[in-house]
Design a protein around this motif. Structure first.
Motif, short mmCIF file in Angstrom:
data_model
loop_
_atom_site.label_atom_id
_atom_site.label_comp_id
_atom_site.label_asym_id
_atom_site.label_seq_id
_atom_site.Cartn_x
_atom_site.Cartn_y
_atom_site.Cartn_z
N UNK A 76 0.91 -1.08 -0.28
CA UNK A 76 -0.10 -0.10 -0.03
C UNK A 76 1.01 1.39 0.06
N UNK A 77 0.53 2.37 -0.78
CA UNK A 77 1.14 3.60 -0.78
C UNK A 77 0.27 4.71 -0.86
N UNK A 78 0.96 5.79 -0.71
CA UNK A 78 0.02 7.18 -0.70
C UNK A 78 0.50 7.82 -1.88
N UNK A 96 3.98 7.17 -2.83
CA UNK A 96 5.34 6.79 -1.87
C UNK A 96 4.93 5.86 -0.91
N UNK A 97 5.48 4.86 -0.42
CA UNK A 97 5.60 3.93 0.41
C UNK A 97 6.64 4.21 1.43
N UNK A 135 -2.96 12.26 -2.20
CA UNK A 135 -3.11 11.83 -0.79
C UNK A 135 -3.94 10.55 -0.54
N UNK A 136 -4.27 10.24 -1.70
CA UNK A 136 -5.25 8.87 -1.65
C UNK A 136 -4.08 7.78 -1.23
N UNK A 137 -4.71 6.61 -0.50
CA UNK A 137 -4.04 5.41 -0.55
C UNK A 137 -4.57 4.42 -1.54
N UNK B 26 3.68 -3.82 9.26
CA UNK B 26 3.85 -2.49 9.48
C UNK B 26 3.45 -2.32 11.00
N UNK B 61 4.93 6.32 7.17
CA UNK B 61 4.38 5.16 6.57
C UNK B 61 3.55 4.10 7.48
N UNK B 64 0.55 5.30 9.41
CA UNK B 64 -0.69 5.29 8.49
C UNK B 64 -1.11 3.89 8.11
N UNK B 65 -0.40 3.08 7.81
CA UNK B 65 -0.84 1.87 7.24
C UNK B 65 -0.91 0.56 8.18
N UNK B 97 -2.14 -6.46 4.35
CA UNK B 97 -3.20 -6.10 3.43
C UNK B 97 -4.49 -6.39 3.88
#
Lengths: 173, 138
Positions: A76-78, A96-97, A135-137, B26, B61, B64-65, B97
């Motif tokens: 997952x990344x932004x 970016x991750x 800024x979405x994921x 994470x 990061x 957030x995740x 995930x």
């Protein structure tokens, strides 16, 4: 680790560890990727004086957290940028991750999503149900990456099933 | 960057070193980096200046995740996933995930159905259900 004698004395170990952290944290290893944080010292060996210098070299074994991408990995990344590529009128975006930069070309974006210009450039699905902007994921798959001394960047795709915008934990476009 | 064999996470070709290394989800990295940051806060007025950009970006990061925030929940997640004959790499991708269905899980981690372990769809669904229970009661 090399240390100058001015750091010897009662705080030798502390000085060695601080220097290690300063020298190693935040760097990039060709094999292991980003060294995010040193988490512990396993051992510090005997110091050896380097011929012709006052410096002493200590072998230090340490544990650390590293971060690197793998070919075919899903993560997952932004989204950081959505912009048109002037050379060939294709529209790409960067995500970016953490410290990892990910480039997604419009070939790797579903065919039914179109680039929209404006204050907040974005990719919108033809039925309007999904919009990807800064800024979405997103969840993407890595296809190739390169590591150099200053950064790790990779190429990703959101074109496959179960990839794309993350609207809430566990749900994807 | 490639070794003798081409790397491919879908087939779990990630190099011996990484297959044997401890992988962190994470949420686990978040606990480690936050702890380190708190330690810095105790000795410095401006801890953000003391850390590298890589550390700062990594911390943002993983915070957030992270699907799970509570350390007990994180421990439970690892325990649940550890019961299912997964490699560290597979365990962490699933923990990060949190796929909802077996189909999604296999799309994210194709190696679940290979490597001679033949995880059945029912087993995968049960595992994912257990994970979502942890989330619900966190």
């Amino acid at each position: 680790m090399q240390l100058h004698p001015r750091f010897f004395g009662q705080n030798l170990r502390e000085n060695l560890v601080s220097k290690l952290i300063k020298d190693v944290e935040g760097t990039i290893s060709g094999r292991h990727g980003f060294v995010s944080a040193v988490t512990g010292i396993e051992s510090i060996g005997k110091g050896l004086i380097r011929d012709g210098t006052p410096f002493v070299t200590f072998p230090v074994k340490y544990r650390c957290v590293v971060f690197r991408p793998f070919e075919g990995e899903v993560l997952e990344a932004v989204v950081t940028r959505v912009f048109p590529n002037k050379c060939c009128y294709s529209t790409d975006y960067f995500a970016e991750a953490g410290p990892l930069k990910i480039f997604v070309s419009n070939h790797c974006i579903p065919d039914d999503m179109e680039y929209q210009t404006g204050d907040m450039p974005n990719y919108t699905k033809s039925d309007g149900s999904v919009r990807i902007q800064k800024d979405c994921e997103v969840r993407l798959k890595i296809f190739g990456f390169s590591i150099d001394a200053t950064e790790i960047s990779c190429v990703g795709s959101i074109k496959e099933r179960f990839l794309g915008l993350i609207t809430d934990p566990g749900a994807v476009a | 960057m490639s070794g003798e064999e081409e790397e491919n996470a879908a087939e779990l070709k990630i190099g011996d070193e990484f297959l044997k290394a401890k992988c962190l989800m994470n949420c686990e990295v978040s606990l480690i980096l936050e702890h380190k940051f708190e330690q810095l806060q105790q000795v410095s007025e401006d801890p953000m200046n003391q850390v590298s950009q890589v550390f700062e970006k990594s911390l943002q990061y993983v915070k957030r995740f992270s699907r799970y925030k509570n350390p007990d929940a994180v421990r439970q997640v690892r325990e649940i996933l550890s019961r299912h004959q997964l490699t560290e790499f597979e365990l962490c991708v699933l923990g990060n995930l949190c796929p909802e269905t077996a189909e999604e899980a296999v799309a994210m981690v194709p190696s679940l159905k290979t490597k001679g372990r033949a995880h059945s769809d029912e087993a995968i669904e049960k595992m994912l259900n257990d994970l979502s229970l942890v989330k619900r009661f966190e």
